[in-house]
Design a protein around this motif. Structure first.
Motif, mmCIF file in Angstrom:
data_model
loop_
_atom_site.group_PDB
_atom_site.id
_atom_site.type_symbol
_atom_site.label_atom_id
_atom_site.label_comp_id
_atom_site.label_asym_id
_atom_site.label_seq_id
_atom_site.Cartn_x
_atom_site.Cartn_y
_atom_site.Cartn_z
ATOM 1 N N LEU A 209 19.718 -11.927 -36.070
ATOM 2 C CA LEU A 209 18.682 -11.383 -35.076
ATOM 3 C C LEU A 209 17.992 -10.270 -35.691
ATOM 4 O O LEU A 209 18.441 -9.394 -36.229
ATOM 5 N N ASP B 139 21.137 -5.846 -31.213
ATOM 6 C CA ASP B 139 20.167 -6.707 -30.407
ATOM 7 C C ASP B 139 19.071 -7.100 -31.562
ATOM 8 O O ASP B 139 18.689 -6.284 -32.167
ATOM 9 N N HIS C 78 24.935 -17.123 -34.195
ATOM 10 C CA HIS C 78 23.470 -16.508 -34.675
ATOM 11 C C HIS C 78 23.366 -17.085 -36.035
ATOM 12 O O HIS C 78 22.118 -16.695 -36.510
ATOM 13 N N SER D 181 20.895 -19.782 -36.286
ATOM 14 C CA SER D 181 19.302 -19.783 -35.812
ATOM 15 C C SER D 181 18.440 -19.681 -37.131
ATOM 16 O O SER D 181 17.437 -20.265 -37.070
ATOM 17 N N SER E 228 12.776 -15.213 -28.884
ATOM 18 C CA SER E 228 13.861 -14.932 -27.599
ATOM 19 C C SER E 228 14.644 -13.500 -28.162
ATOM 20 O O SER E 228 14.709 -13.358 -29.390
ATOM 21 N N TYR E 229 14.812 -12.844 -27.093
ATOM 22 C CA TYR E 229 15.438 -11.312 -27.373
ATOM 23 C C TYR E 229 17.031 -11.776 -27.183
ATOM 24 O O TYR E 229 17.539 -12.412 -26.185
ATOM 25 N N GLU E 230 17.668 -11.475 -28.076
ATOM 26 C CA GLU E 230 19.436 -11.636 -27.749
ATOM 27 C C GLU E 230 20.198 -10.317 -28.118
ATOM 28 O O GLU E 230 19.624 -9.704 -28.975
ATOM 29 N N ARG E 231 21.347 -10.717 -27.305
ATOM 30 C CA ARG E 231 22.393 -9.470 -27.861
ATOM 31 C C ARG E 231 23.278 -9.858 -28.505
ATOM 32 O O ARG E 231 23.793 -10.902 -28.461
#
Ligand code: ADP
Ligand code: MG
Length: 378
Positions: A32, A71, A144, A147, A63-66
């Motif tokens: 991220l 984050d 993650h 990704s 996309s914004y992810e925690r």
């Protein structure tokens, strides 16, 4: 499957693309990408970047992810598509979009056209994702990690395909003419006709059978095995002539399982001809029939396309005055090499479940390429 809203291309500003590219770069070592890192890579004002990031999340390009410890943002399919399409548009390789003509195992296929309204085929490679949602539990930690590697796998797949197509066309093989590629997208000649699987009748079954078997042997004489030589990857043109497509999984005749792959390709054709046309022949090639005359396998390897990818990224970072290693935060620097490897292995697992019958082959080939691309930088 996400529709491609190409109109967005026109609305995105150079700053938008700079920010998208920054996220792509950041994903090289971060699952991220925090806004601050994106700002540093993009070399724009923080406030401005923040606004752009939010805007691009709205358009689903990011996309914004925690995450567990922090984050951040990551590129979506659409975001990656737009980066590649922007480049292909700027180069004037493509100008307009037509219909989607295929959804393959690992690709989406569209008709596109250039300025002169010549139609081409655009193949967007999509590897290493679809299955992982089905795998629960232990995946949480790795979630993650996935990704970033789909980016590399898809990109390696497209680059391989382009390189092989070019080498094959240069030697007179009936393949679509490769036009251009960027990231995970390949633009190639549009074959007028349909896949062999849709054909119920041919003028001369025996001649087509011989021609296809000949092609398998000729490929092997040039050092390669298609690896997925079946009725879905053989197009029949309107004049009845075959054109071979779909090359990311090609393997060298030097591969340790080459003979098995060769036989499988041969058997695909034998089985199909028996099933569809009731045609059987005692004549079919074996691995011993190969007489090596050329080395496409070595040529494509030597072109170092996987390393090229690394180089491009490093160049971008250097040009923008970013010493990437210093920017790694604690989380990533702990054991980044192992995690990167892990990352790759996980993707191979996903690949396996996507490509059941090509399992072994892809595992080996993609793993090798992927390892090479992350292990031998520069
Ligand atoms: P996948 O790797 O996903 O199997 P393919 O390269 O086999 O992708 O393409 C999927 C389908 O898209 C093919 O079966 C064919 O119908 C169509 N297609 C692919 N390339 C072309 C092309 N150059 N011209 C016309 N149709 C194509
Ligand atoms: Mg195919």
């Amino acid at each position: 499957m996400g529709k491609l809203d190409v109109k967005i291309l026109r609305y995105l500003t150079p700053e938008d693309f700079r920010v998208l590219t920054a996220i792509e770069m950041g994903m090289k070592n971060h699952e991220l990408v925090p806004a601050l890192l994106a700002t540093q890579i993009a070399n724009l004002r923080y406030g401005g970047v923040h606004k752009l990031l939010k805007e691009m999340c709205k358009h689903k390009l990011l996309s914004y992810e925690r995450g567990k410890r922090y984050d951040g943002y990551r590129l979506t399919n659409a975001g990656y598509d737009y980066l590649a399409l922007k480049v292909l548009t700027q180069r004037e390789t493509i100008r307009s979009f037509g219909n989607q003509i295929g959804v393959g195992k690992e690709s989406n296929i569209y008709v596109v056209a250039n300025e002169e309204e010549t139609s081409f085929c655009l193949k967007l490679h999509r590897l290493g994702r679809t299955c992982f949602r089905n795998i629960k539990g232990k995946r949480d930690y790795h979630q993650h990690r996935h990704s970033a590697s789909w980016l590399y796998l898809s990109r390696i797949s497209a680059t391989r395909e382009f390189a092989y197509m070019k080498a094959l066309l240069d030697r007179g093989f009936p393949v679509p003419k490769p036009i251009d590629f960027n990231r995970h997208c390949v633009v190639m000649e549009l074959v007028e006709g349909g896949p062999l699987c849709n054909i119920n009748e041919v003028d001369n079954v025996e001649a087509l059978y011989d021609e296809l078997m000949d092609l398998i042997v000729r490929l092997a004489n040039h050092g390669v095995i298609h690896g997925d030589f079946n009725e879905f990857n053989i197009m029949i043109k309107d004049d009845g002539k075959p054109v071979i497509i779909d090359f990311p999984q090609m393997v060298s005749t030097e591969h340790e399982n080459a003979e098995a792959y060769f036989e499988r390709d041969v058997n695909c054709i034998r089985d199909f001809f028996k099933r569809r046309f009731g045609y059987e022949s005692e004549l079919y090639p074996t691995f011993q029939d190969i007489s090596r005359e050329d080395s496409i396998d070595a040529e494509v390897k030597a072109s170092g396309f996987a390393r090229q990818i690394e180089k491009e990224i490093d160049t971008f970072l250097t040009e923008n005055g970013i010493d990437y290693k210093e920017e790694k935060d604690n989380e990533d620097s702990e054991d980044s090499e192992e995690e990167t490897y892990e990352n790759c292995v996980d993707n191979i697992e996903d690949l396996k479940c996507q490509l059941k019958d090509l399992q072994l082959q892809n595992e080996i080939v993609v793993k090798e390429e992927f390892n090479a691309s992350i292990r031998d930088p520069v």
